[in-house]
Scaffold this motif. Structure first.
Motif, PDB file in Angstrom:
ATOM      1  N   HIS A   1      26.482 -37.039  34.454  1.00  0.00           N
ATOM      2  CA  HIS A   1      27.954 -37.101  34.447  1.00  0.00           C
ATOM      3  C   HIS A   1      28.495 -38.291  35.245  1.00  0.00           C
ATOM      4  O   HIS A   1      29.691 -38.345  35.542  1.00  0.00           O
ATOM      5  CB  HIS A   1      28.537 -35.817  35.055  1.00  0.00           C
ATOM      6  CG  HIS A   1      28.272 -34.585  34.242  1.00  0.00           C
ATOM      7  ND1 HIS A   1      28.541 -34.507  32.906  1.00  0.00           N
ATOM      8  CD2 HIS A   1      27.747 -33.374  34.588  1.00  0.00           C
ATOM      9  CE1 HIS A   1      28.214 -33.299  32.453  1.00  0.00           C
ATOM     10  NE2 HIS A   1      27.713 -32.597  33.451  1.00  0.00           N
TER      11      HIS A   1
ATOM     12  N   ARG B   1      23.428 -18.759  30.492  1.00  0.00           N
ATOM     13  CA  ARG B   1      24.714 -19.411  30.175  1.00  0.00           C
ATOM     14  C   ARG B   1      25.718 -18.387  29.622  1.00  0.00           C
ATOM     15  O   ARG B   1      26.910 -18.478  29.890  1.00  0.00           O
ATOM     16  CB  ARG B   1      24.518 -20.604  29.239  1.00  0.00           C
ATOM     17  CG  ARG B   1      23.918 -21.809  29.981  1.00  0.00           C
ATOM     18  CD  ARG B   1      24.048 -23.120  29.234  1.00  0.00           C
ATOM     19  NE  ARG B   1      25.400 -23.610  29.134  1.00  0.00           N
ATOM     20  CZ  ARG B   1      25.943 -24.539  29.935  1.00  0.00           C
ATOM     21  NH1 ARG B   1      25.249 -25.069  30.908  1.00  0.00           N
ATOM     22  NH2 ARG B   1      27.177 -24.943  29.730  1.00  0.00           N
TER      23      ARG B   1
ATOM     24  N   ASP C   1      21.224 -26.480  30.502  1.00  0.00           N
ATOM     25  CA  ASP C   1      21.785 -26.357  29.145  1.00  0.00           C
ATOM     26  C   ASP C   1      20.773 -26.504  28.013  1.00  0.00           C
ATOM     27  O   ASP C   1      21.132 -26.317  26.856  1.00  0.00           O
ATOM     28  CB  ASP C   1      22.954 -27.335  28.964  1.00  0.00           C
ATOM     29  CG  ASP C   1      22.536 -28.787  29.098  1.00  0.00           C
ATOM     30  OD1 ASP C   1      21.328 -29.072  29.258  1.00  0.00           O
ATOM     31  OD2 ASP C   1      23.427 -29.658  29.044  1.00  0.00           O
TER      32      ASP C   1
HETATM   33 MG    MG Z   1      26.041 -28.904  32.313  1.00  0.00          MG
END
Ligand code: MG
Ligand code: ADP
Length: 152
Positions: free
Chosen positions: A66, A99, A132
């Motif tokens: 990110h 998740r 993820d």
């Molecule tokens: Mg993530």
């Protein structure tokens, strides 16, 4: 015998690992126990757990994917703002299962009863992390744990 061993290997290989983080806001709010209860009741098994405080360097490395995003600096400040718990979880489909228990990234959009809905405050301060995908789960679990840390 060989057949049984192969069967055992196949069964073992179906297990998947994922990295969970109880983020600084959830720890500060004393929601650690409640989140661990959700994990235990879900059937995910805890292979290892550790409390630590990330350095800025570690947070930048962990969230390197990110680094170009506008929220990166805020994310690093948040993730280093206090202690966290990191957990290596294991089960069939552990990545998706964890998740699903966490809910959507934005607590406002997270399902009723999910961790982020229950304990998240905002898109930034959302109480928990989960890997993820299988590739990221491997890297993230190895970021905090070595094989000999895992206890069944
Ligand atoms: Mg993530
Ligand atoms: P997830 O944690 O659900 O995998 P991302 O990988 O997209 O979500 O983002 C990593 C973390 O960065 C989020 O959990 C959240 O803490 C923070 N974050 C994501 N998007 C934003 C945003 N638009 N503004 C502020 N913080 C954000």
């Amino acid at each position: 015998m060989a057949k049984q061993v192969n069967q055992l290997e196949r069964t073992t290989n179906m297990k998947e690992r994922t990295l969970a983080i109880i983020k600084p806001d959830a720890v500060a709010d004393k929601n650690t126990g409640r989140i661990i209860t959700i994990i235990e009741e879900s059937g995910l098994s805890i292979l290892a757990i550790k409390k630590l405080r990330l350095t800025a360097e570690q947070a930048r490395q962990f969230y390197a994917v990110h680094k170009e995003r506008a929220f990166f600096a805020e994310l690093v400040t948040y993730m280093t703002s206090g202690p966290i718990y990191v957990l290596a979880l294991e089960s069939d489909n552990a990545i998706k299962r964890w998740r699903a228990l966490m809910g959507a990234t934005n607590p406002a959009e997270a399902a009723e009863g999910s961790i982020r809905k229950l304990y998240g405050k905002s898109l930034s301060y959302n109480a928990s992390h989960g890997s993820d995908a299988p590739e990221t789960a491997k890297v993230e679990v190895a970021f905090f744990f070595k094989e000999s840390d895992f206890i069944r």
